[in-house]
Design a protein around this motif. Structure first.
Motif, short mmCIF file in Angstrom:
data_model
loop_
_atom_site.label_atom_id
_atom_site.label_comp_id
_atom_site.label_asym_id
_atom_site.label_seq_id
_atom_site.Cartn_x
_atom_site.Cartn_y
_atom_site.Cartn_z
N TYR A 64 0.80 -1.22 0.00
CA TYR A 64 0.00 0.00 0.00
C TYR A 64 0.83 1.26 0.00
O TYR A 64 0.44 2.27 -0.61
CB TYR A 64 -1.07 -0.03 1.10
CG TYR A 64 -2.24 -0.79 0.54
CD1 TYR A 64 -3.02 -0.22 -0.46
CD2 TYR A 64 -2.49 -2.10 0.91
CE1 TYR A 64 -4.03 -0.93 -1.07
CE2 TYR A 64 -3.51 -2.81 0.32
CZ TYR A 64 -4.28 -2.22 -0.68
OH TYR A 64 -5.27 -2.92 -1.29
N LEU A 65 2.00 1.23 0.64
CA LEU A 65 2.85 2.42 0.55
C LEU A 65 3.34 2.60 -0.89
O LEU A 65 3.47 3.72 -1.37
CB LEU A 65 4.03 2.31 1.53
CG LEU A 65 3.65 2.42 3.00
CD1 LEU A 65 4.88 2.31 3.89
CD2 LEU A 65 2.91 3.74 3.29
N ALA A 66 3.59 1.48 -1.57
CA ALA A 66 3.99 1.55 -2.98
C ALA A 66 2.86 2.15 -3.81
O ALA A 66 3.06 3.06 -4.62
CB ALA A 66 4.35 0.17 -3.50
N GLN A 67 1.62 1.67 -3.57
CA GLN A 67 0.45 2.19 -4.31
C GLN A 67 0.28 3.69 -4.06
O GLN A 67 0.01 4.45 -4.99
CB GLN A 67 -0.84 1.49 -3.83
CG GLN A 67 -0.89 0.01 -4.07
CD GLN A 67 -1.29 -0.32 -5.50
OE1 GLN A 67 -0.45 -0.31 -6.38
NE2 GLN A 67 -2.55 -0.61 -5.72
N ILE A 68 0.42 4.06 -2.78
CA ILE A 68 0.25 5.48 -2.41
C ILE A 68 1.27 6.34 -3.15
O ILE A 68 0.94 7.36 -3.75
CB ILE A 68 0.42 5.65 -0.87
CG1 ILE A 68 -0.84 5.14 -0.15
CG2 ILE A 68 0.68 7.11 -0.51
CD1 ILE A 68 -0.66 4.98 1.36
N ASN A 69 2.55 5.90 -3.13
CA ASN A 69 3.59 6.70 -3.78
C ASN A 69 3.41 6.73 -5.29
O ASN A 69 3.66 7.76 -5.92
CB ASN A 69 4.98 6.19 -3.39
CG ASN A 69 5.39 6.72 -2.04
OD1 ASN A 69 5.75 7.88 -1.91
ND2 ASN A 69 5.29 5.90 -1.01
N LEU A 70 2.96 5.63 -5.86
CA LEU A 70 2.71 5.61 -7.31
C LEU A 70 1.61 6.62 -7.66
O LEU A 70 1.71 7.39 -8.60
CB LEU A 70 2.30 4.19 -7.74
CG LEU A 70 2.03 4.03 -9.24
CD1 LEU A 70 3.32 4.15 -10.03
CD2 LEU A 70 1.35 2.69 -9.54
N MET A 71 0.55 6.61 -6.82
CA MET A 71 -0.57 7.52 -7.06
C MET A 71 -0.14 8.98 -6.94
O MET A 71 -0.49 9.82 -7.77
CB MET A 71 -1.67 7.25 -6.03
CG MET A 71 -2.96 6.77 -6.61
SD MET A 71 -4.05 6.26 -5.27
CE MET A 71 -3.97 7.63 -4.13
N ILE A 72 0.62 9.27 -5.87
CA ILE A 72 1.09 10.65 -5.67
C ILE A 72 1.94 11.08 -6.85
O ILE A 72 1.78 12.18 -7.40
CB ILE A 72 1.91 10.78 -4.36
CG1 ILE A 72 1.03 10.52 -3.14
CG2 ILE A 72 2.56 12.15 -4.26
CD1 ILE A 72 1.80 10.44 -1.83
N GLY A 73 2.85 10.20 -7.28
CA GLY A 73 3.74 10.53 -8.39
C GLY A 73 2.97 10.78 -9.68
O GLY A 73 3.15 11.80 -10.34
#
Ligand SMILES: [Zn+2]
Length: 368
Positions: free
Chosen positions: A151-160
Motif C-alpha cells: 500500500y505504501l507503494a500504491q500510495i507513492n505511485l498515485m502521488i507521483g
C-alpha cells in the motif's frame, strides 16, 4: 498561522496544518472500513494480518503523509540547491505545499530550473514506489510487511502519477508551463498552462460528482482557484513592470516612536482600527527614522493593562516586517505580500522608512 512546526531539515521547517487533524482520522477510518478488500487486493489473507483494522488505518494514513512530505522535500531540497529560498513545507488535508520563493525572472535558464524543481517531487514518489514494490515481492509469506509495502507503494505511485498530470499548479502543469514559457514567454506560457489546468479541473469536478469523491472535488476547486490566482499574478506583474517600490508605496498615515509606552500608543491609535502602523526609532519631527516593527490596535490590546505604562511600543511591535528598498522593482513586492505579510516597508540603505506598500497600493496601480 494555523500550523505547527514538527522539525526542520536543512533549515526548512516541516509544518502540519490544522486540517490534518481531520485528515488523519478520516483516512484511518476509510482504510479500516475497507481492510478486507484492501488485503485481498494486496494478495494477503486477513488471517495473516496481526494488527487490527483501525491500527492499519492509522499506520497507512501516517504513511500517506510521510510519503507526501518526502515528495515535497524532493522539490524543496533541489530548490534550495538551485539557489531559491524555501520557507517551509506544509502538510494539509489536500496534500503538501512547498513554500518556495519564485524568482519570477523570465529566462530559459530559470525555466529549466523550475522544470527540474517541479519534476523532482514526482521522481521521489515514483522511485519510492519502485523500491516498495520490490520489497513487496520480497516479503512473500510475511502478511503484515507485504501489506504495508504494497500500500505504501500504491500510495507513492498515485502521488507521483497524479502530480504529473499537466494541470497547473500541479507539478506536471508547472513542467508544462516551464516548457511553454521557454517557447512563448512567461506571460503567455502561464496563461496557456492555467487554461489547460482549468480544463482538467472541470473534468475532475464532473468525475468527482459521478463518483461522489469529495477529496477530488476539493482538489479540483483548488486547481481552479490557484490557476486563476497565478494568471492574475501575471497580469499584476505586467502592470507593475518598469515601476519601483518607491513608485507604488504610500506614506504612512501615522507612525509611532519606539520609546513611547504602550498606553500612550493605544490612545493615539484609538481610531486606527486594523491599521498596521510603523514603529520607528530616531525620527526627526515626525519624519524618517529606522523601522523597528509594525503594530495594530489588537496587538497592543492583548498586553495586560498593568504593563501598558512600562512596556515601550518598540518592544511590543511585530519585528518580522518584510522590507524592500525604494529603488527595487515593484514586482518583487508581490512575493513579499503573498508569503510574508499584508504590509511591506519601503526603506533605504540605512533602514530609514520611506513608506508602506499593501494590497490597496497594488490595486490602485491595476486600476490606473
Ligand atoms: Zn509536487
Amino acid at each position: 498561522m494555523e500550523s505547527l512546526t514538527l522539525f526542520t531539515v536543512r533549515g526548512i521547517p516541516l509544518r502540519v496544518h490544522f486540517t490534518m487533524l481531520l485528515a488523519v482520522p478520516y483516512f484511518a477510518l476509510v482504510i479500516a472500513a475497507q481492510l478486507p478488500a484492501l488485503a485481498s487486493a494486496a494478495g494477503v489473507d486477513t488471517s495473516q494480518l496481526w494488527l487490527p483494522p483501525l491500527a492499519w488505518g492509522v499506520l497507512l494514513a501516517f504513511g500517506l503523509f510521510v510519503s507526501v512530505a518526502l515528495h515535497e522535500f524532493g522539490h524543496s531540497l533541489v530548490a534550495l540547491r538551485s539557489g531559491r529560498k524555501v520557507h517551509s513545507v506544509t502538510l494539509m488535508l489536500l496534500g503538501g505545499v512547498s513554500h518556495i520563493d519564485q524568482l519570477g525572472e523570465d529566462s530559459p535558464g530559470e525555466q529549466k530550473r523550475e522544470a527540474v524543481i517541479s519534476a523532482m517531487g514526482p521522481l521521489v514518489s515514483l522511485v519510492l514506489a519502485l523500491i516498495l514494490y520490490v520489497l513487496t515481492s520480497l516479503a512473500r509469506g510475511h502478511g503484515d510487511l507485504r501489506f504495508l509495502c504494497f500500500y505504501l507503494a500504491q500510495i507513492n505511485l498515485m502521488i507521483g502519477l497524479f502530480n504529473l498530470l499537466p494541470a497547473f499548479p500541479l507539478d506536471g502543469g508547472r513542467i508544462l508551463r516551464a516548457l511553454l514559457a521557454w517557447r512563448f514567454g512567461f506571460d503567455r506560457g502561464t496563461k496557456a498552462a492555467v487554461t489547460v489546468g482549468q480544463c482538467f479541473a472541470a473534468g475532475f469536478i464532473m468525475f468527482s460528482i459521478m463518483s461522489m469523491n469529495l477529496i477530488l472535488m476539493l482538489i479540483a476547486i483548488f486547481i481552479f482557484a490557484a490557476g486563476s490566482a497565478e494568471a492574475r499574478l501575471v497580469e499584476v506583474r505586467k502592470a507593475l513592470s518598469g515601476l519601483t517600490a518607491g513608485d507604488v508605496m504610500h506614506q504612512a498615515k501615522r507612525r509611532l516612536d519606539a520609546g513611547v509606552p504602550v498606553s500612550q500608543a493605544l490612545e493615539s491609535l484609538s481610531s486606527a482600527d486594523g491599521e498596521q502602523v510603523p514603529v520607528v526609532q530616531g525620527a526627526m519631527y515626525g519624519k524618517g527614522g529606522r523601522i523597528v516593527g509594525l503594530v495594530d490596535l489588537s496587538r497592543l490590546e492583548r498586553i495586560p493593562q498593568k504593563q501598558r505604562d512600562a512596556i515601550p511600543v518598540g518592544l511590543a511591535a511585530n519585528h518580522d516586517v518584510p522590507t524592500i528598498r525604494s529603488g527595487e522593482p515593484a514586482g518583487q513586492v508581490l512575493e513579499l505580500l503573498v508569503n510574508r505579510g499584508p504590509v511591506v516597508a519601503v526603506v533605504d540603505e540605512e533602514g530609514t522608512l520611506h513608506g508602506l506598500i499593501d494590497q490597496q497600493d497594488i490595486q490602485n496601480h491595476l486600476a490606473a
